[in-house]
Scaffold this active site. Structure first.
Site, mmCIF file in Angstrom:
data_model
loop_
_atom_site.group_PDB
_atom_site.id
_atom_site.type_symbol
_atom_site.label_atom_id
_atom_site.label_comp_id
_atom_site.label_asym_id
_atom_site.label_seq_id
_atom_site.Cartn_x
_atom_site.Cartn_y
_atom_site.Cartn_z
ATOM 1 C CG HIS A 126 33.329 72.405 -12.633
ATOM 2 N ND1 HIS A 126 32.035 72.370 -13.116
ATOM 3 C CD2 HIS A 126 33.394 71.460 -11.668
ATOM 4 C CE1 HIS A 126 31.348 71.458 -12.443
ATOM 5 N NE2 HIS A 126 32.141 70.890 -11.572
ATOM 6 C CB SER A 127 35.026 68.588 -16.039
ATOM 7 O OG SER A 127 34.437 67.403 -16.516
ATOM 8 C CE LYS A 131 34.738 65.795 -7.338
ATOM 9 N NZ LYS A 131 34.348 67.204 -7.117
#
Ligand SMILES: [Mg+2]
Length: 423
Positions: free
Chosen positions: A321-322, A194
């Protein structure tokens, strides 16, 4: 003649679970992440489970639907969707036209509110039929679902707390240490960083350090739109052949299309394509090559299967996605992935970052970075009522009522501004 089951009682329970200080483009995760747990009881004694976001606005919508649900047939999913649409349109207490998370319109609110009820209805159907949820979605095409290890820049602690077990990660060496822990502990066979936290050169250096440390593992970088199209192309040139895709380097379909035209590095998104209406313009402009599904956002498991079919038809890749989530959502993600023939990448999950859950342990274990698809009826998970009660008490006492990464960051660093399009 066997009586058909009907929904007799619905509970919506907001819970809070501890979340580490994970950094992102808009700030930092608060000390607690919120989720809502849905229980649909039938007059035949079955329980169906669902899990979703628990921001105040969303909770009010869930409660409004829950109140209307007794008497509903758990097999009538189209009727359920109409019921949700009716409740959203009724407009009481600002439900109609309100946005969710500040970025979704009413149609998307329909999908986000419908989703956990759909999952819980499918759980009921699975229990009644004695079949796992993946069977209700067309059957398993894989017995194990691969996930990628999700790496974050982070502080070693929330202010005022003691350090967490992960420690600080603010540079390449610390990111590699974090990755080592992820790979050793869960066996992940791919890694995602990220980004959007540090200048792009520093994030590229972290990716290159990961490439050196884990030569065989596919890598992804997701700065959540922190870069201009020009910077995105510079990064794409530097990381070509190093990353399997760049996720949302720049905001918006037009910006992504501009980047896409200048690089062969695949671009993925869970930001500029988050609803069916975004697919035609994104496909027409070749803005993205990979779409990240998310059943919480795309209107449940069956509509996520539809998304998978569309991506296959148009030659797009499909990943998942999470958001921070608990075991009920993980089970739903695993069944969806198991039944998705065209899933072309390992799925994202925040699961290793959480230290608390509310399902009975043992059903969903990570081995070699994958979760074996449950073969017991429905989702294949059982609610631990003691833990549900504890995490609900934590919700009541923690003071967090909506996700506010920027607000929380500005309490700590008053001059912080979101990094969207900053570099
Ligand atoms: Mg993303």
């Amino acid at each position: 003649v066997t009586a058909r089951s009907r929904i007799s009682r619905v509970t919506v329970t907001p819970v809070a679970f501890a979340d580490p200080p994970l950094l992102n483009v808009v700030g930092v995760h608060q000390p607690f992440a919120l989720r809502a747990v849905l229980e649909l009881h039938t007059d035949t004694g079955l329980i169906g489970l669902g899990e979703t976001y628990a921001d105040e606005t969303h909770l009010a919508r869930l409660d409004a639907v829950a109140a209307e649900l007794p008497g509903h047939d758990p097999y009538d999913l189209d009727g359920l969707r109409r019921l949700v649409a009716r409740m959203l349109a009724s407009g009481e207490s600002g439900r109609a036209g309100a946005s969710f998370g500040g970025m979704l319109d009413v149609d998307s609110a329909l999908d986000t509110v419908y989703s956990p009820f759909e999952v819980a209805c499918l759980d009921l159907q699975g229990h009644e039929a004695g079949r796992p949820m993946s069977d209700l979605l067309g059957g398993r095409v894989r017995d194990r679902v691969a996930f990628s290890g999700y790496l974050f820049y982070k502080w070693d602690r929330h202010p005022g707390q003691s350090p967490d077990e992960w420690g600080e990660a603010l540079g390449p060496d610390q990111i590699v240490t974090q990755a080592r822990r992820m790979v050793d502990g869960w066996g992940f066979g791919s890694l995602k960083l990220k980004g959007g936290v540090l200048p792009p050169e520093e994030e590229c250096a972290a990716i290159e350090a990961l490439r050196d440390a884990f030569p065989g593992l596919p890598l992804r970088l997701d700065p959540n739109g922190a870069w201009t199209p020009e910077t995105s192309l510079r990064v794409a040139n530097r990381l070509a052949g190093v990353v399997e895709y760049l996720e949302d380097p720049t905001p918006g379909i037009a910006g992504m299309a501009q980047v896409s035209a200048g690089t062969d590095v695949p671009l993925a998104t869970n930001m500029c394509v988050i609803a069916f209406e975004h697919l035609p313009p994104a496909i027409a402009s070749d803005a993205v090559q990979v779409v990240l599904s998310d059943h919480h956002l795309w209107g449940g498991l069956r509509r996520s299967m539809l998304l998978g079919g569309i991506t296959e038809t148009f030659g797009l890749g499909l990943s998942m996605h999470s958001n921070s989530h608990l075991g009920i959502s993980l089970a739903a993600m695993v069944h969806l992935a198991a039944a998705s023939p065209h899933l072309t990448y390992a799925c994202d999950t925040h699961y290793p970052w959480k230290t608390e859950d509310l399902i009975e342990p043992g059903g969903l274990e990570f081995v070699d970075g994958s979760v074996t698809v449950p073969t017991t009826p429905g989702l294949g998970v059982t609610l631990d009522r003691d833990r549900l009660g504890e995490l609900h008490e934590q919700y009541l006492s923690c003071g967090v009522r909506r996700r506010e990464d920027t607000v929380y960051m500005q309490e700590i660093q008053p001059d912080f501004r979101p990094n969207t399009s900053r570099w």
